[in-house]
Design an enzyme around this catalytic site. Structure first.
Site, PDB file in Angstrom:
ATOM      1  N   HIS A 123      25.402   4.870   8.559  1.00  0.00           N
ATOM      2  CA  HIS A 123      25.813   3.625   9.211  1.00  0.00           C
ATOM      3  C   HIS A 123      27.197   3.135   8.780  1.00  0.00           C
ATOM      4  O   HIS A 123      27.688   2.154   9.304  1.00  0.00           O
ATOM      5  CB  HIS A 123      24.764   2.551   8.921  1.00  0.00           C
ATOM      6  CG  HIS A 123      24.726   2.214   7.444  1.00  0.00           C
ATOM      7  ND1 HIS A 123      24.280   3.099   6.495  1.00  0.00           N
ATOM      8  CD2 HIS A 123      25.111   1.113   6.777  1.00  0.00           C
ATOM      9  CE1 HIS A 123      24.390   2.552   5.308  1.00  0.00           C
ATOM     10  NE2 HIS A 123      24.885   1.345   5.440  1.00  0.00           N
ATOM     11  N   ASP A 124      27.782   3.803   7.788  1.00  0.00           N
ATOM     12  CA  ASP A 124      29.096   3.370   7.285  1.00  0.00           C
ATOM     13  C   ASP A 124      30.232   4.262   7.767  1.00  0.00           C
ATOM     14  O   ASP A 124      31.357   4.140   7.257  1.00  0.00           O
ATOM     15  CB  ASP A 124      29.104   3.400   5.746  1.00  0.00           C
ATOM     16  CG  ASP A 124      28.229   2.329   5.144  1.00  0.00           C
ATOM     17  OD1 ASP A 124      28.016   1.289   5.794  1.00  0.00           O
ATOM     18  OD2 ASP A 124      27.748   2.529   4.018  1.00  0.00           O
ATOM     19  N   ASP A 162      15.731   1.122   1.648  1.00  0.00           N
ATOM     20  CA  ASP A 162      17.057   0.947   1.076  1.00  0.00           C
ATOM     21  C   ASP A 162      16.918  -0.045  -0.080  1.00  0.00           C
ATOM     22  O   ASP A 162      16.396  -1.146   0.115  1.00  0.00           O
ATOM     23  CB  ASP A 162      17.997   0.373   2.155  1.00  0.00           C
ATOM     24  CG  ASP A 162      19.359   1.012   2.135  1.00  0.00           C
ATOM     25  OD1 ASP A 162      19.966   1.012   1.051  1.00  0.00           O
ATOM     26  OD2 ASP A 162      19.810   1.489   3.181  1.00  0.00           O
ATOM     27  N   GLU A 167      23.599   6.285  -3.355  1.00  0.00           N
ATOM     28  CA  GLU A 167      24.902   6.187  -2.695  1.00  0.00           C
ATOM     29  C   GLU A 167      25.893   5.967  -3.831  1.00  0.00           C
ATOM     30  O   GLU A 167      25.857   4.923  -4.484  1.00  0.00           O
ATOM     31  CB  GLU A 167      24.943   5.018  -1.714  1.00  0.00           C
ATOM     32  CG  GLU A 167      26.235   5.044  -0.906  1.00  0.00           C
ATOM     33  CD  GLU A 167      26.689   3.679  -0.432  1.00  0.00           C
ATOM     34  OE1 GLU A 167      27.509   3.616   0.491  1.00  0.00           O
ATOM     35  OE2 GLU A 167      26.254   2.654  -1.011  1.00  0.00           O
ATOM     36  N   ASP A 170      21.596   1.799  -2.796  1.00  0.00           N
ATOM     37  CA  ASP A 170      22.887   1.325  -2.305  1.00  0.00           C
ATOM     38  C   ASP A 170      23.905   1.147  -3.442  1.00  0.00           C
ATOM     39  O   ASP A 170      23.592   0.482  -4.439  1.00  0.00           O
ATOM     40  CB  ASP A 170      22.640  -0.025  -1.621  1.00  0.00           C
ATOM     41  CG  ASP A 170      23.852  -0.551  -0.893  1.00  0.00           C
ATOM     42  OD1 ASP A 170      24.202   0.010   0.152  1.00  0.00           O
ATOM     43  OD2 ASP A 170      24.445  -1.545  -1.361  1.00  0.00           O
TER      44      ASP A 170
HETATM   45  C1  GLC Z   1      26.830   0.313   0.936  1.00  0.00           C
HETATM   46  C2  GLC Z   1      26.239   0.172   2.326  1.00  0.00           C
HETATM   47  C3  GLC Z   1      27.181  -0.604   3.161  1.00  0.00           C
HETATM   48  C4  GLC Z   1      27.355  -1.964   2.543  1.00  0.00           C
HETATM   49  C5  GLC Z   1      27.749  -1.862   1.070  1.00  0.00           C
HETATM   50  C6  GLC Z   1      27.527  -3.150   0.374  1.00  0.00           C
HETATM   51  O1  GLC Z   1      28.028   0.998   0.962  1.00  0.00           O
HETATM   52  O2  GLC Z   1      25.971   1.442   2.837  1.00  0.00           O
HETATM   53  O3  GLC Z   1      26.752  -0.716   4.491  1.00  0.00           O
HETATM   54  O4  GLC Z   1      28.333  -2.662   3.229  1.00  0.00           O
HETATM   55  O5  GLC Z   1      26.972  -0.934   0.375  1.00  0.00           O
HETATM   56  O6  GLC Z   1      26.166  -3.369   0.196  1.00  0.00           O
END
Ligand code: GLC
Length: 606
Positions: free
Chosen positions: A357-358, A112, A279, A221
């Site tokens: 995980h979100d 990540d 992401e 991320d």
């Molecule tokens: C992304 C991650 C999440 C995190 C956010 C800030 O969305 O997947 O878990 O809280 O970034 O880093």
């Protein structure tokens, strides 16, 4: 300017297109620590222990959520050192061993990459905060206050709200140097200033560090938030009850986003054969998406699209995730089918995922997770994922149909995620104890909190579900259903006696089947059937030469549906049912699909 590629390379073979990626959330996957060292957290040794398990499931790439040194305010997405491992997870030597072990099992590691922000504990920020003339001052985004409010408090540079903070300001005040710094997610996650070339060079250096260690790629991320509109304008008021407003239009795919991504590609990624997935929240403009993931984009291999994840959100109040609406199957179909067709047409590539995980658990969101239906519904979702075109992402626990934990769990103690904690805190400020509104807030947590994906992995029926040694308290409570929903019982499920495969066995079978027929399922064409049907999701998948045509038909309801095969389709044989045994007569034009049953048939178009 048209971004459609003159010659499509959609069907060009790439290892990362065919890969099955499995996401591990390290805190909750497996603790490899002995009884004397166990601390209730998963770790890298635990992951290494489970590599053969993942291989046997059909996984090719392991993506681990962050394991770097971190104060864990946002579970490792707040990194304090990109080149060291958090001691609770292990050491750099453990990562090397993980890469080696994966290699021995023909698997790869994906890390990540969290470079939109760092933790406020990172040395870079500590130095930046020392003084206004610190050489690292400009590594982050500092701005003066707009003045003082009536109570004498400094007013932030604009009205942007924190993403995870529920109505907090996106700017954090620094008392010593009397300036604000930008913290889009939480006050402890400080946005890096990508306008500064030294920051970009430092990011390249971090990437090289991991690639040269043998990592195969990155999940990036919130990568499309790296470039901010430099005038930092106020956001329009969407939620009048809050002082601060969602400002994403000013930092999503910002003015220099593609320039920065090209830099990453040209300077780092182009030297390696990597898998990359961005992401990329808040973006719906197809041209923008394809500029990042089109086959000639020189940016990313693919990106996560969140349309299906937001299907339950009420959008009238902006982007608030803390809302729920009913949705129709045709809406969901429209999303999946739409992306299948668009990516092919525009020569991009899909990242297929139902969980991460979100997000809350897919079986609890899209189907029915009662004891009666959980298993079959989880298999239906496995059938969906494994028959859509793109790279597959499977999240830990999805392979056994793990579900959300129950409403009875206490928001004060059982929810650990900072986003949930902030939401509950604000709900309590707004609504009195015992009120209907507070009960509603609790329900929203039970449906949508990120915590549901973060409970410990359920390996077996032993205490702590085999996640850590008995007698140790896991960092997060184990879901109450672990005695019936666990890996061991599902791997050893006596399917020949019971007729049905377990969810785990079904995933294994479905992944194998997909790989055998990758020309159709990974690279092939997609065609909807009977699109208006609100109970059945059906489509065709076929390879480019039309040698193989597969029919997928899924009943998304909890009762039996009789479904008429559309004219022109003749099934030559049914190869699989998510409920395994269905006696379907070949000459039958109306087929019976039991509750949450899905079928795959080989067919001719006549
Ligand atoms: C992304 C991650 C999440 C995190 C956010 C800030 O969305 O997947 O878990 O809280 O970034 O880093």
């Amino acid at each position: 300017m048209s971004v459609v590629q003159p010659k499509s390379s959609f069907t060009t073979r790439k290892w990362w297109k065919e890969a099955v990626v499995y996401q591990v959330y390290p805190a909750s996957f497996k603790s490899g620590k002995s009884a004397s060292k166990a601390d209730g957290w998963g770790d890298i040794c635990g992951i290494i222990e489970k590599v053969p398990y993942l291989r046997s499931l059909g996984v090719d790439v392991l993506w681990s959520s962050p394991i770097y040194t971190s104060p864990q305010v946002d579970m490792g997405y707040d990194i304090a050192n990109y080149k060291s491992i958090d001691p609770r997870y292990g050491t750099l030597a453990d990562v090397d061993l993980l890469i080696k072990t994966l290699g021995e099992h023909q698997m790869k590691l994906m890390m990540d990459l969290v470079v939109t922000h760092t933790s406020d504990q990172h040395d870079w920020f500590v130095e930046s905060a020392k003084s206004k003339v610190s050489p690292r001052r400009d590594w982050y985004i500092w701005r003066p206050a707009q003045g003082l409010d009536g109570a004498g408090n400094p007013i932030p540079p604009n009205n942007w709200a924190q993403i995870l903070g529920d109505s907090l300001s996106a700017w954090t005040w620094h008392e010593r140097t009397q300036e604000f710094y930008l913290t889009l997610h939480t006050s402890e996650q400080v946005d890096l200033n990508w306008e500064n070339p030294d920051v970009i060079a430092a990011v390249y250096d971090v990437m090289e560090f991991w690639l040269s260690r043998g990592v195969a790629g990155f999940r990036m991320d919130v990568i499309n938030l790296i470039s901010k509109e430099q005038s930092f304008p106020d956001a329009p008021i969407i939620d009048p009850s809050s002082k601060y407003q969602p400002g994403e239009r000013f930092y999503t795919n910002g003015p220099r986003f593609h320039e920065y991504m090209h830099g990453i590609y040209d300077n780092v990624l182009s030297k390696y054969d990597t898998i990359t997935v961005g992401e990329t929240p808040y973006i719906t403009d197809m041209e923008e998406i394809i500029r990042a993931v089109g086959s000639t984009a020189r940016e990313l291999n693919m990106a996560f699209n969140f349309d299906h994840m937001e299907i339950e959100d009420v959008k009238t109040k902006g982007e608030s995730k803390w809302s729920l609406r009913d949705w129709k199957l045709t809406e969901l179909k429209g999303i999946f089918s739409g992306w299948q067709k668009r990516m092919k047409e525009w020569d991009g590539w899909n990242a297929i995922f139902l969980e991460c995980h979100d997000q809350a658990r897919s079986v609890s969101r899209y189907t029915k997770d009662t004891d009666e239906f959980r298993g079959r519904a989880a298999k239906l979702l496995a059938l969906l994922e494994t028959t859509l075109g793109g790279t597959i992402y499977l999240y830990q626990g999805q392979e056994i149909g793990m579900r959300n934990f129950p409403l009875e769990w206490d928001p004060e103690t059982d929810y650990k995620d900072i986003e949930s904690v902030n939401f509950w805190k604000r709900s309590k400020q707004l609504h009195p104890a015992g009120s209907e509104e507070l009960a509603k807030a609790k329900k929203l947590l039970q449906k949508k909190a990120r915590d549901h994906a973060r409970t410990p992995m359920q390996w077996c029926a032993a205490p702590n579900a085999g996640f850590t040694v008995p007698g140790v308290t896991p960092w997060m409570r184990v879901n109450d259903d672990f005695k019936t929903v666990n890996v061991e019982s599902q791997m050893n499920f006596p399917c020949h006696e019971r007729e049905e495969l377990s969810v785990w066995q079904y995933w294994q079978h479905a992944l194998e089947f997909r790989k055998l027929h990758k020309d159709a399922f990974v690279y092939g064409d997609f065609e909807d059937l009977d699109f208006e049907n609100e109970g059945v999701y059906a489509y065709l998948r076929m390879d480019a030469e039309k040698k193989e045509t597969w029919l997928v038909a899924m009943n998304w309801t909890d009762s039996t549906i009789e479904w008429a095969l559309p004219p022109g389709i003749q099934v030559t044989h049914w190869v699989s049912s998510s409920l395994q045994t269905t006696a379907i007569e070949l000459d039958q034009r109306v087929i019976k699909l039991r509750a949450f049953e899905g079928l795959v048939g080989c067919c001719n178009l006549v």
